[in-house]
Design an enzyme around this catalytic site. Structure first.
Site, PDB file in Angstrom:
ATOM      1  N   ASP A 112       0.834  -1.012   0.014  1.00  0.00           N
ATOM      2  CA  ASP A 112       0.055  -0.005  -0.028  1.00  0.00           C
ATOM      3  C   ASP A 112       0.952   1.459   0.095  1.00  0.00           C
ATOM      4  OD1 ASP A 112      -2.236   1.554   0.537  1.00  0.00           O
ATOM      5  OD2 ASP A 112      -1.888   1.896   2.481  1.00  0.00           O
TER       6      ASP A 112
ATOM      7  N   ASP B 211       0.170   5.248   1.159  1.00  0.00           N
ATOM      8  CA  ASP B 211       0.063   5.943   2.458  1.00  0.00           C
ATOM      9  C   ASP B 211      -0.094   5.191   3.489  1.00  0.00           C
ATOM     10  OD1 ASP B 211      -1.052   8.931   0.973  1.00  0.00           O
ATOM     11  OD2 ASP B 211      -1.722   7.261  -0.046  1.00  0.00           O
TER      12      ASP B 211
ATOM     13  N   ASP C  27      -1.686  -1.025   5.879  1.00  0.00           N
ATOM     14  CA  ASP C  27      -1.922  -0.463   7.326  1.00  0.00           C
ATOM     15  C   ASP C  27      -3.515  -0.145   7.249  1.00  0.00           C
ATOM     16  OD1 ASP C  27      -1.997   1.920   5.425  1.00  0.00           O
ATOM     17  OD2 ASP C  27      -1.960   3.130   7.165  1.00  0.00           O
TER      18      ASP C  27
END
Length: 224
Positions: free
Chosen positions: A16, A18, A175
């Site tokens: 991922d 960000d 996250d």
């Protein structure tokens, strides 16, 4: 870092963006504060905002202006936020500490790496260009590359294909719960980046990931 032996079954690591690969919170907060300033509102700190960054413009504008907004006003603010962010995309954004060494290790061991993000391409691509990461990644799948977005597994399947890997030969690191859902649905190994943008209301232990990492280099033992 020691070299891997040739029996490593993982051929690609997907990230991922960000909160996993890049710490974009300072620049996302800066864009929100520019918008708040335009409307004579007090600025917010990066620490206050950082756990919401992974959820994009909707979460940031809601954080800045509250949940009770006129829908038209909300959309105007959201688009203005994106415009301000696009103009100030890479002032303080950087790889998380230790991530550059991880990427170098992957490259030295002929393990491909790529990015699967819900961030739109008009932001993803110039950001990666400015950080000189575009040519290093074997695949970059943005939120509008194909019609499907995470938690749908389709973007992860596409990234694996572009990296020349089977999905079962990939690790996906993220996250957010949608990252782990997408990775699990694609039959990839999944790792939660606990150093990323996870607020106290979330329960990552219930996301069903294969593991949790507190630092980027904790990815490496999973390669075998």
């Amino acid at each position: 870092m020691a070299k891997l032996d040739n029996s490593s079954k993982i051929s690609s690591v997907l990230f991922d963006l960000d909160g996993t690969l890049l710490d974009t919170a300072p620049d996302m907060t800066n864009a929100l504060n520019l918008l708040l300033s335009e409307e004579d509102k007090a600025p917010l700190t990066t620490e206050f905002c950082r756990d919401f960054v992974s959820h994009g413009s909707v979460a940031m504008v809601t954080l800045g202006f509250g949940e009770q907004q006129d829908p038209d006003e909300f959309e105007r603010r959201r688009l203005r936020f994106l415009h301000l962010y696009e103009r100030n995309l890479c002032l303080d954004t950087k790889l998380f500490e230790g991530m550059d060494e991880v990427l170098l290790f992957l490259e030295e061991n002929y393990i491909r790496w790529g990015i699967v993000t819900n961030k739109p391409a008009f932001l993803t691509n110039p950001l990666l260009e400015q950080l000189k990461l575009s040519q290093r990644a074997c695949s970059v799948i943005s939120g509008d590359t194909i019609p499907e977005r995470k938690p749908d597994p389709a973007p992860l399947y596409l990234a694996a294909s572009q990296c020349g890997s089977l999905a079962t030969e990939c690790i996906y690191v993220g996250d957010a719960e949608r990252d782990i859902q997408a990775g699990n649905r694609a039959n990839m190994q999944t790792l939660i980046a606990s150093y990323g943008y996870i607020d106290d209301s979330q329960t990552p232990v219930n996301w069903g990931a294969n593991g949790v990492i507190e630092y980027p280099d904790e990815i490496l033992p999973w390669l075998n």
